[in-house]
Design a protein around this motif. Structure first.
Motif, mmCIF file in Angstrom:
data_model
loop_
_atom_site.group_PDB
_atom_site.id
_atom_site.type_symbol
_atom_site.label_atom_id
_atom_site.label_comp_id
_atom_site.label_asym_id
_atom_site.label_seq_id
_atom_site.Cartn_x
_atom_site.Cartn_y
_atom_site.Cartn_z
ATOM 1 N N SER A 186 14.069 13.641 0.926
ATOM 2 C CA SER A 186 14.688 13.540 -0.398
ATOM 3 C C SER A 186 13.667 13.289 -1.502
ATOM 4 N N LEU A 187 12.420 13.011 -1.129
ATOM 5 C CA LEU A 187 11.391 12.712 -2.111
ATOM 6 C C LEU A 187 10.690 13.960 -2.638
ATOM 7 N N ALA A 209 14.800 1.767 3.574
ATOM 8 C CA ALA A 209 15.484 2.568 4.598
ATOM 9 C C ALA A 209 14.547 3.058 5.684
ATOM 10 N N GLU A 210 13.261 3.237 5.347
ATOM 11 C CA GLU A 210 12.283 3.783 6.289
ATOM 12 C C GLU A 210 11.076 2.864 6.401
ATOM 13 N N GLU A 261 13.610 4.230 -6.591
ATOM 14 C CA GLU A 261 13.691 5.210 -5.507
ATOM 15 C C GLU A 261 12.673 4.901 -4.419
ATOM 16 N N ILE A 262 11.479 4.540 -4.828
ATOM 17 C CA ILE A 262 10.440 4.197 -3.862
ATOM 18 C C ILE A 262 10.851 2.978 -3.047
ATOM 19 N N ALA A 271 0.836 -1.207 0.000
ATOM 20 C CA ALA A 271 0.000 0.000 0.000
ATOM 21 C C ALA A 271 0.866 1.251 0.000
ATOM 22 N N ALA A 272 2.007 1.201 0.704
ATOM 23 C CA ALA A 272 2.912 2.343 0.722
ATOM 24 C C ALA A 272 3.488 2.606 -0.663
ATOM 25 N N VAL A 273 3.840 1.553 -1.383
ATOM 26 C CA VAL A 273 4.333 1.709 -2.753
ATOM 27 C C VAL A 273 3.273 2.384 -3.616
#
Length: 201
Positions: free
Chosen positions: A168-169, A149-150, A142-143, A97-99
């Protein structure tokens, strides 16, 4: 702790977020944190600003049975895309879902609505902040690297953690209160707590 607050009402933060705890600590007050149990689903045709204020108040009220004499702070945040077909984004809960959320945010301007409630007995004090964020065009890699990392981003509205690698996004951030995007608008929170009788600073 400010000596003027030595006899102040017990202060409770209705949140399990370490980021909200860290923010509130900046005001120099002694408090405890507890996690509220609240259904965060929006109601039918509910206005965005109303959702966040209602949920901030609901989170504070959920802890009242446990802390009947305390002053309780609740906060809530939602993300909504701008444009002809706005999309409401809350906490994704899963990596997939985050993607999807970050793909939706890629190259778009979005608004993060953050509300705070200070509940003191029957007295309800509310305030809100809107932060505008312009996201870069994000590539799939990048995603994926960001979520690697998070991993805690799945617990944040829009999967966005500006206080960490999420910065950075984006291309630009515009807000009256930079702390609001992290989850607790400190300028408004300080004002509401002063109204409630706390000495800040």
């Amino acid at each position: 702790m400010n000596s003027d607050n030595s006899k102040a009402q017990e202060l409770v933060l209705a949140s399990s977020s370490r980021y909200r705890r860290a923010l509130l600590q900046r005001l120099g007050l002694r408090f405890i944190a507890a996690s509220p149990d609240v259904d965060e689903s929006p109601q039918v045709d509910e206005d965005i600003s109303r959702i966040t204020q209602r949920l901030a108040q609901a989170k504070a009220a959920a802890l009242r049975p446990r802390f009947p004499q305390a002053c309780i702070i609740g906060s809530d945040q939602l993300c909504v895309t701008t444009g002809p077909s706005p999309t409401l984004l809350g906490k994704p809960g899963t990596r997939d879902a985050a993607v999807q959320q970050l793909q939706t945010l890629s190259g778009r301007t979005v608004h993060f609505h953050t509300a705070v409630c200070v509940l003191q007995q029957q007295h309800v004090r509310l305030a809100s902040d809107i932060t505008q964020v312009r996201f870069r065009e994000l590539t799939p890699s990048e995603i994926e690297r960001y979520l690697d990392a998070e991993p805690e981003a799945i617990h944040c509205a829009g999967s966005f953690m500006s206080e960490a690698l999420g910065i950075s996004l984006c291309e630009t951030i515009s807000s009256d209160d930079p702390s609001a995007l992290i989850g607790l608008p400190l300028i408004a929170t300080g004002r509401l707590l002063r109204e409630a009788g706390y000495a800040i600073p």
